[in-house]
Design a protein around this motif. Structure first.
Motif, short mmCIF file in Angstrom:
data_model
loop_
_atom_site.label_atom_id
_atom_site.label_comp_id
_atom_site.label_asym_id
_atom_site.label_seq_id
_atom_site.Cartn_x
_atom_site.Cartn_y
_atom_site.Cartn_z
N ASN A 86 -34.20 11.51 88.72
CA ASN A 86 -33.81 13.09 89.74
C ASN A 86 -34.95 14.26 88.85
O ASN A 86 -35.61 14.50 90.83
CB ASN A 86 -31.94 13.28 89.83
N LYS A 87 -34.75 14.29 87.99
CA LYS A 87 -35.48 15.51 88.21
C LYS A 87 -37.23 14.74 87.95
O LYS A 87 -37.76 16.10 88.58
CB LYS A 87 -35.76 15.80 86.27
N ILE A 88 -37.87 14.09 88.05
CA ILE A 88 -38.96 13.44 88.28
C ILE A 88 -38.93 13.46 90.04
O ILE A 88 -39.44 14.14 90.55
CB ILE A 88 -39.40 12.34 88.41
N LEU A 89 -38.07 13.46 90.49
CA LEU A 89 -38.76 13.43 92.13
C LEU A 89 -37.91 14.42 92.81
O LEU A 89 -38.56 15.17 93.58
CB LEU A 89 -37.03 12.56 92.62
N MET A 90 -37.14 15.72 91.58
CA MET A 90 -37.25 16.92 92.50
C MET A 90 -38.87 17.68 92.20
O MET A 90 -38.96 18.21 93.26
CB MET A 90 -36.06 17.55 92.01
N LYS A 91 -39.32 17.51 91.03
CA LYS A 91 -40.84 18.12 90.82
C LYS A 91 -41.76 17.42 91.84
O LYS A 91 -41.98 18.69 92.22
CB LYS A 91 -40.99 17.21 89.59
N ASP A 125 -54.73 11.37 86.27
CA ASP A 125 -54.01 10.37 86.98
C ASP A 125 -52.44 11.60 87.15
O ASP A 125 -52.28 11.57 86.01
CB ASP A 125 -53.49 9.64 87.74
N GLN A 126 -51.62 11.82 88.25
CA GLN A 126 -50.65 12.06 88.64
C GLN A 126 -49.80 12.35 89.38
O GLN A 126 -50.61 11.39 90.88
CB GLN A 126 -50.51 14.60 88.52
N GLY A 127 -48.33 12.03 89.67
CA GLY A 127 -47.70 12.05 90.57
C GLY A 127 -46.49 10.91 90.46
O GLY A 127 -46.10 10.90 89.33
N PHE A 128 -45.77 11.31 91.13
CA PHE A 128 -44.23 11.08 90.88
C PHE A 128 -44.11 8.91 90.52
O PHE A 128 -43.80 9.24 89.31
CB PHE A 128 -43.37 10.47 92.58
N GLU A 129 -45.40 8.16 91.06
CA GLU A 129 -44.73 7.04 90.29
C GLU A 129 -45.59 7.14 88.97
O GLU A 129 -45.53 6.59 87.47
CB GLU A 129 -46.02 6.09 91.35
N VAL A 130 -46.98 8.36 88.12
CA VAL A 130 -47.52 7.94 87.43
C VAL A 130 -46.05 8.99 86.05
O VAL A 130 -46.15 8.30 85.03
CB VAL A 130 -47.97 9.33 87.01
N ASP A 131 -45.27 9.93 86.69
CA ASP A 131 -44.39 10.77 85.94
C ASP A 131 -43.00 8.76 85.55
O ASP A 131 -42.70 9.21 84.42
CB ASP A 131 -43.19 12.02 86.14
N ILE A 132 -42.84 8.36 86.62
CA ILE A 132 -42.15 7.65 85.88
C ILE A 132 -42.13 6.55 85.53
O ILE A 132 -41.06 6.10 84.06
CB ILE A 132 -41.81 6.59 87.53
N ALA A 133 -43.23 6.03 85.55
CA ALA A 133 -44.10 5.32 84.89
C ALA A 133 -44.18 5.53 83.13
O ALA A 133 -43.53 4.89 81.79
CB ALA A 133 -45.75 4.98 85.07
N LYS A 134 -44.49 6.91 82.85
CA LYS A 134 -44.00 7.55 81.87
C LYS A 134 -42.78 7.67 81.30
O LYS A 134 -42.24 7.00 79.79
CB LYS A 134 -44.60 8.86 81.95
N ALA A 135 -42.22 7.91 82.15
CA ALA A 135 -40.48 8.13 81.21
C ALA A 135 -39.83 6.56 80.73
O ALA A 135 -39.10 6.50 79.95
CB ALA A 135 -39.63 8.57 82.71
N LEU A 136 -40.56 5.73 81.75
CA LEU A 136 -39.95 4.01 81.48
C LEU A 136 -40.30 3.27 80.17
O LEU A 136 -40.00 3.39 79.15
CB LEU A 136 -40.63 2.79 82.73
N THR A 137 -42.08 3.68 79.64
CA THR A 137 -42.98 3.57 78.83
C THR A 137 -42.21 4.13 77.29
O THR A 137 -41.82 3.52 76.93
CB THR A 137 -44.11 4.05 78.35
N LYS A 138 -41.50 5.70 77.30
CA LYS A 138 -40.50 6.42 76.45
C LYS A 138 -39.09 5.32 76.01
O LYS A 138 -39.33 5.21 75.29
CB LYS A 138 -40.71 7.53 77.02
N GLU A 139 -38.90 4.84 77.74
CA GLU A 139 -37.57 4.55 77.52
C GLU A 139 -37.89 2.76 76.72
O GLU A 139 -36.95 2.07 75.47
CB GLU A 139 -36.59 4.19 79.00
N ILE A 140 -38.78 2.38 77.37
CA ILE A 140 -38.64 0.66 76.68
C ILE A 140 -39.62 0.82 75.15
O ILE A 140 -38.67 0.35 73.75
CB ILE A 140 -40.30 0.07 76.94
N LEU A 141 -40.47 1.46 74.93
CA LEU A 141 -40.97 1.87 73.34
C LEU A 141 -40.50 2.29 72.25
O LEU A 141 -41.52 2.70 71.25
CB LEU A 141 -42.84 1.87 73.51
N GLY A 142 -39.27 3.80 73.11
CA GLY A 142 -39.21 4.70 71.97
C GLY A 142 -40.16 6.24 72.23
O GLY A 142 -40.94 5.78 72.88
N LYS A 143 -40.04 7.43 71.59
CA LYS A 143 -40.83 7.83 71.97
C LYS A 143 -42.04 8.30 71.95
O LYS A 143 -42.61 9.47 72.78
CB LYS A 143 -39.98 8.93 71.39
#
Lengths: 278, 217, 212
Positions: A258-263, A66-84
């Motif tokens: 912003n990077k994800i939004l731009m992408k 699955d690909q898209g803005f929401e998928v990338d945001i979710a990935k970024a949030l996951t990293k932020e919450i659980l660590g790298k």
């Protein structure tokens, strides 16, 4: 008379069955567990995402990812919450399955073009908005319709898509028009092309994508509503909700957002990046 | 025209065929299971065993009259309440089997009734037990008459697998939706492809049915 | 679920009405058209048999959604503008009539072949024999499978939801999406379908007993 009796018995039994099933459905032990704690221990967050929506969440046929803005945001949030090393799992959902999947614990959160509304907030808890969409209209090039106001006449037909908020919005801005809701974006566009309606309304990001594929159709009149998309979690998961909100603030501050939004939206015609960046 | 050529790229067709494979898989398993279960239920329904047949009849009527879409939905989301969380494919197969068995039970029951009552009595007066007579005298003849109705039901079943999209079963209809999600213009080529592929599968089944109908006649 | 009935009775009632209306229209016409094509399929004239066969095999073997979509998006482009309700009802009629044709054909063929010859040698025409001798017997045999088809028809009318036909399933999707009470909404929709299909199946059973 005997037949009627049997018929009534049938209905009584059915009603009983339904009541027990709904009763079980609502009182889940799952909702009492702290999702944040469980996810931190498992080092995994499971997200419900769209699989058929361009730009937001779309299955890549080649890779089945699955690909898209929401998928990338979710990935970024996951990293932020659980660590790298935090893992994000994505489960494709539809508008019928999203809430039952959340309730049954198949997914931890829904990030799938879901507008925050008071009616919906009775059933799930929403985070702060992560994307401010707005509804616009798409019409055939050269159409006499220039904005949503031109649709407010008897005999005008507007095509919407199940899942977006068009019922309330058209009811507010063009109450005299008739609304037909189609079950997905492609069917809605096809209905517009075959003359079943005068305009197609849904969230503008999606309309711009359609216009790019179909040069004969244009978005007119700008957006006439605010559609803040929120992430939904089960009612009562306040810790988890607050943690997501905190993570959202963090990725907005460090420029990841912003990077994800731009992408995803940088090249979309008509999309105002400056206005949407955070 | 260009749209059709683009839509039928090898990548898209392969994805669609992967969906077809799931459709066939779910259909074949459900056909086999529901044929067995449906025959048993149909015989029970016919036999008028005290109370038991009435209860079975009641369940058949109840399930047969509900939309399959809702049965699939409630199987997937209701079973976890009973402590069993089925994967999507299993949920689809369970729901299809339960529903189609009820439809088949009705066909089997009416097929047996249509066979001359005298045959059952004749067989029994020749010293054959009730169940044996049913199995070796009545059922084979009934099957012959039931072939067209059964084939129609199985054709419905194959196409009904597309209702699995509601629980994101990765079958052909769902894959078609994903493909035309990439480009909204692909919708008409995809619908044409769906019509052709479903036709091939269902028509093949229809031919098999015609063959049996002739052979058993 | 009771809550859904209380707050959303208006769209549910409208959906119920549309589903019922579509079902009645489609049932009536598909029975007539289906019987017609069933007779075509067993006529002595080979051309008619081929026409009957093609109709049944084509429309029985492609998905209902595709037929309905064809009427909804292709017909308005070239012929005449039709509503989602009309497109759905026409699609449903064509689709179901193919199944009914197959069911009735099987019924006609299970009536003893000698009866047709006997009737014809007694001076009845093909059509007279069909109408007075063969069809009444055939219908008696096919009532249970026909009942299955009628129930399928009512439930298949949910295809209207895909072409904005404002039927039960369409309204159910709308309500579920607005309120997010998916489970209860679908329960309510299921019960409303049962209100149509249950009496129908009991009536068919009653008819079966009466004619037996």
């Amino acid at each position: 008379m005997k037949k009627v009796g049997r018929f009534m018995g049938l209905f009584a039994a059915l009603a009983l069955l339904l009541v027990t099933m709904t009763a079980c459905g609502s009182s889940k032990a799952l909702s009492k567990q702290d999702v944040l704690k469980v996810d931190t221990n498992a080092n995994t967050i499971t997200w419900g995402v769209k699989a058929d929506t361009k730009l937001f969440g779309l299955m890549n046929i080649k890779t089945s990812i699955d690909q898209g803005f929401e998928v990338d945001i979710a990935k970024a949030l996951t990293k932020e919450i659980l660590g790298k090393d935090g893992k994000a799992i994505f489960v494709p959902i539809t508008s019928s399955t999203r809430v039952p999947l959340l309730r049954n614990g198949n997914i931890d959160a829904i990030i799938a073009t879901m507008t925050i509304t008071p009616e919906r907030a009775k059933q799930v808890d929403f985070t702060r908005s992560y994307f401010n969409a707005g509804q616009s209209i798409l019409v055939k090039k050269g159409s006499s319709i220039k904005s949503v106001k031109d649709l407010n006449k008897k005999g005008k037909v507007v095509i919407g898509v199940v899942g977006s908020n068009s019922v309330q919005n058209i009811g507010k801005f063009a109450p005299k028009a008739k609304l037909l809701q189609m079950s997905d974006y492609a069917q809605a566009l096809t209905a517009l092309k075959s003359g079943q309606g005068d305009a197609l309304t849904t969230d503008n990001g999606i309309l711009y994508g359609m216009s790019a594929d179909n040069p004969g159709y244009v978005v007119v009149g700008g957006s006439f509503t605010q559609e803040p998309y929120g992430i939904a979690v089960n009612k009562g998961q306040t810790n988890f909700k607050n943690r997501i909100n905190k993570a959202l603030t963090a990725i907005e501050k460090d420029g990841t957002y912003n990077k994800i939004l731009m992408k995803w939206f940088g090249n979309v015609q008509g999309f105002n990046y400056e206005e949407m960046k955070r | 025209m260009q749209t059709f050529i683009d839509a039928y790229s090898w990548l898209n067709l392969r994805y669609l065929l992967q969906g077809l494979w799931v459709t066939v898989e779910v259909s074949v398993i459900s056909v086999i299971l529901s044929f067995i279960l449906g025959t048993i239920l149909g015989v029970i329904r016919y036999s008028e065993i005290k109370y038991f047949s009435a209860i079975v009849g009641f369940v058949i009527d109840l399930i047969r009259n509900l939309p399959l879409l809702l049965i699939i939905f409630f199987t997937y989301f209701g079973l976890p309440n009973l402590g069993f969380k089925p994967p999507v494919i299993a949920a689809a197969i369970i729901a299809m089997t339960v529903f189609e068995s009820m439809m088949i039970a009705e066909i089997v029951r009416s097929g047996i009734i249509a066979i001359d009552k005298g045959q059952m009595e004749g067989a029994q007066s020749n010293g054959i037990g009730y169940w044996t007579a049913l199995r070796i005298v009545v059922l084979p003849q009934a099957m012959k008459n039931m072939v067209p109705a059964l084939v129609s039901q199985f054709i419905s079943l194959i196409k009904d697998t597309s209702l699995g999209t509601i629980i994101v079963l990765p079958e052909m209809m769902y894959h078609a939706q994903i493909i035309y999600g990439q480009n909204t213009n692909y919708i008409i080529p995809m619908f044409v492809a769906l019509a052709v592929l479903y036709f091939i599968v269902c028509y093949a089944l229809s031919l098999v049915g015609k063959y049996f109908e002739r052979r058993l006649a | 679920m009771i809550h859904i009935f209380a707050t959303e009775w208006q769209p549910l009632l409208q959906g119920f009405g549309q589903t019922l209306l579509c079902s009645i229209i489609a049932l009536f016409f598909s029975l007539i058209i289906g019987t017609m094509f069933a007779i075509f399929e067993i006529m002595p004239n080979k051309a008619m048999r081929v026409i009957g066969n093609i109709y049944v095999e084509v429309f029985r073997n492609i998905p209902l959604l595709v037929i309905t979509m064809f009427f909804f998006v292709v017909i308005p482009l070239y012929v005449v503008k039709i509503s989602g309700f009309a497109a759905g009802t026409i699609g449903l009629t064509i689709y179901t009539s193919a199944f009914i044709a197959e069911t009735v054909r099987a019924g006609i063929q299970s009536v003893d072949g000698g009866q047709m010859e006997g009737a014809q040698s007694n001076g009845l025409s093909f059509w007279q024999a069909m109408r007075h001798i063969i069809l009444p017997q055939a219908f008696k045999i096919v009532i249970p499978p026909l009942g299955n088809q009628f129930i399928n028809l009512v439930k298949n009318s949910s295809v209207l939801a895909f072409v904005a036909g404002f039927d039960l399933m369409y309204q159910g999707n709308m309500i579920a999406n607005d309120t997010l009470q998916t489970m209860s909404t679908f329960f309510a929709v299921g019960i409303l379908y049962l209100i149509i299909t249950m009496p129908l199946s009991y009536y068919m059973r009653h008819l079966e007993k009466k004619l037996a």
